[in-house]
Design an enzyme around this catalytic site. Structure first.
Site, PDB file in Angstrom:
ATOM      1  CD  GLU A  20      67.908  61.449  77.599  1.00  0.00           C
ATOM      2  OE1 GLU A  20      68.915  61.140  78.269  1.00  0.00           O
ATOM      3  OE2 GLU A  20      67.851  61.324  76.374  1.00  0.00           O
ATOM      4  CG  HIS A  21      66.420  63.671  82.900  1.00  0.00           C
ATOM      5  ND1 HIS A  21      67.276  64.354  83.724  1.00  0.00           N
ATOM      6  CD2 HIS A  21      66.378  64.362  81.742  1.00  0.00           C
ATOM      7  CE1 HIS A  21      67.737  65.424  83.096  1.00  0.00           C
ATOM      8  NE2 HIS A  21      67.211  65.461  81.885  1.00  0.00           N
ATOM      9  N   GLY A 108      78.670  71.833  74.258  1.00  0.00           N
ATOM     10  CA  GLY A 108      77.316  72.313  74.551  1.00  0.00           C
ATOM     11  C   GLY A 108      76.249  71.686  73.669  1.00  0.00           C
ATOM     12  N   GLY A 110      75.014  68.644  74.052  1.00  0.00           N
ATOM     13  CA  GLY A 110      74.256  67.597  74.737  1.00  0.00           C
ATOM     14  C   GLY A 110      74.685  66.211  74.274  1.00  0.00           C
ATOM     15  CG  LEU A 111      75.585  65.214  70.663  1.00  0.00           C
ATOM     16  CD1 LEU A 111      76.105  65.290  69.232  1.00  0.00           C
ATOM     17  CD2 LEU A 111      74.437  64.211  70.742  1.00  0.00           C
ATOM     18  CB  SER A 113      81.955  67.710  74.557  1.00  0.00           C
ATOM     19  OG  SER A 113      81.344  68.655  75.388  1.00  0.00           O
ATOM     20  CB  SER A 114      81.974  67.119  79.978  1.00  0.00           C
ATOM     21  OG  SER A 114      80.738  66.531  80.215  1.00  0.00           O
ATOM     22  CG  ASP A 158      76.212  61.516  79.740  1.00  0.00           C
ATOM     23  OD1 ASP A 158      75.236  60.863  79.331  1.00  0.00           O
ATOM     24  OD2 ASP A 158      76.131  62.685  80.139  1.00  0.00           O
TER      25      ASP A 158
HETATM   26  C1  GLA Z   1      73.131  64.094  81.415  1.00  0.00           C
HETATM   27  C2  GLA Z   1      73.789  63.273  82.521  1.00  0.00           C
HETATM   28  C3  GLA Z   1      73.391  61.806  82.424  1.00  0.00           C
HETATM   29  C4  GLA Z   1      71.876  61.628  82.303  1.00  0.00           C
HETATM   30  C5  GLA Z   1      71.298  62.555  81.227  1.00  0.00           C
HETATM   31  C6  GLA Z   1      69.796  62.539  81.187  1.00  0.00           C
HETATM   32  O1  GLA Z   1      73.639  63.743  80.152  1.00  0.00           O
HETATM   33  O2  GLA Z   1      75.186  63.397  82.488  1.00  0.00           O
HETATM   34  O3  GLA Z   1      73.897  61.102  83.541  1.00  0.00           O
HETATM   35  O4  GLA Z   1      71.251  61.853  83.537  1.00  0.00           O
HETATM   36  O5  GLA Z   1      71.723  63.898  81.405  1.00  0.00           O
HETATM   37  O6  GLA Z   1      69.323  61.295  80.828  1.00  0.00           O
END
Ligand code: GLA
Length: 372
Positions: A20-21, A108, A110-111, A113-114, A158
């Site tokens: 993550e990140h 919203g 965090g999965l 959708s965009s 994503d």
């Molecule tokens: C969001 C961003 C991804 C990634 C995550 C964190 O989902 O769109 O590119 O950086 O946060 O891992």
């Protein structure tokens, strides 16, 4: 009404198992595409206009294919216009069409959708213009839409997961090269459970961009000591030696990135060898690092993770996605899934005052095209 269209083109929301990140630091990530998808029903209409409608909204919006840069502030349509804009900019054909949207990825959450909307929009346009579906190329155009049109300086994870997912597999994706290995998700007697903390999102974009800037600062400083292109290249040993050149929060952010990259390697190895307990331990370590060093969890996600871990049926749990709200992903004994879910919902409700949502989702293919 859906039957009057020519194609149904879908792309997935995603869950990130670990990593993550780190995508925007050139690291490896380990996401999977979900059966929660955005569906686009599409037919060409022989004009220069794209007529948008939604199964869940009364709005109808028309886009002019020669002025796709003009819809940045149009609610609901901006991600779609941005995706078509990026696709056109990359030299592809965009033609007049009627498009009906049905988003089954909760907004919203965090999965992503965009990403599901962006990727399915482009894949739908590519389908009606007979453009071959090159999934990584579609993912890159979708990422450009998010960065240059929507203004979120995101990584590639994503959109790549949404486009290139394979049923039953997680993707071990190297974000510096886009080399991708599909790893079968075999969790033995365990299952993944995704739960949304339902915290109202705010300021996610600005905090996200701030974290990105902090990692860029760390990279600049470490580049004066090491021959590196990306922060993710720094090994734990190198960080032990050169981390002292970083200060305060910048040190913390960089430490998260370096150790998270190491965890991704260990987690994918654990999954391949069926060592699910180790995978669970790594999920917990990832969450703790996102909480203490990267500071992107918050009270709601921390409460949800703690509630998950206090169940005897859970061997690992972490926030997934950008953070500041959204979902956790937990490894749970399949036989006791419903006991687990009840205890987590009760504990969270008691502490936070409103209930979380448990999602039923499978790991599924990314882009799919169906001729109607
Ligand atoms: C969001 C961003 C991804 C990634 C995550 C964190 O989902 O769109 O590119 O950086 O946060 O891992």
């Amino acid at each position: 009404m859906k039957d009057n269209y020519q194609y149904k083109v879908s792309a997935s929301g995603r869950v990130n198992l670990i990593g993550e990140h780190v995508d925007y630091c050139g690291g490896k990530v380990f996401p999977a595409a979900l059966s929660l998808k955005n569906d686009v029903y599409i037919r060409p209409n022989g004009t220069d206009k794209i007529n948008l409608s939604w199964t869940t909204l009364n709005d109808k919006i028309t886009l002019d294919i020669h002025r796709l840069d003009e819809y940045k502030n149009v609610k609901y349509a901006n991600y779609i216009a941005g995706s078509l804009w990026a696709w056109q900019k990359a030299g592809n054909r965009v033609i007049g069409a009627d498009m009906l949207f049905e988003c089954r990825v909760p907004f919203g959450s965090g999965l992503s959708s965009s990403a599901a909307i962006e990727v399915s929009t482009i894949a739908a346009m590519a389908t009606i213009t007979n453009t071959p579906l090159d999934k990584p190329v579609i993912a890159l155009a979708a990422q450009r839409a998010e960065r240059e049109y929507a203004g979120v300086n995101c990584g590639i994870m994503d959109q790549y997961a949404s486009a290139c997912g394979v049923k039953g597999h997680a993707m071990l994706l190297d974000c510096s090269t886009l080399f991708c290995e599909q790893v079968p998700v075999d969790l033995g007697e365990y299952s993944l459970v995704i739960i949304n903390c339902n915290k109202p999102h705010n300021l996610v974009e600005s905090k996200y961009n701030e974290r990105r800037a902090e990692t860029e600062e760390a990279l600049k400083i470490l580049q004066t000591k090491l021959p590196i292109k990306n922060l993710a290249e720094v090994t734990i040993e190198q960080f032990d030696e050169y981390g002292r050149f970083l200060n305060g929060k910048v040190f913390d952010r960089a430490k998260h990135v370096v150790f998270e990259c190491d965890r991704v390697n260990k987690a994918s190895a654990a999954m391949k060898s069926g060592d699910i307990k180790t995978l669970g331990k790594l999920l917990n370590e990832s969450h703790n690092s996102l909480r203490d060093l990267y500071e992107v969890t918050g009270r709601e996600l921390d409460t949800l993770q703690k509630a998950a871990l206090s169940s005897p049926y859970c061997i690992g749990s972490r926030m997934t996605g950008a953070g500041f709200g959204g979902c956790t992903v937990s490894l749970v004994k399949t036989a006791n899934k419903s006991d687990f879910e009840t205890s987590v919902v009760d504990a969270y409700l008691k502490e936070i005052g409103y209930a979380p949502s448990v999602y039923e989702a499978e790991i599924d293919d990314g882009i799919t095209v169906e001729k109607l």
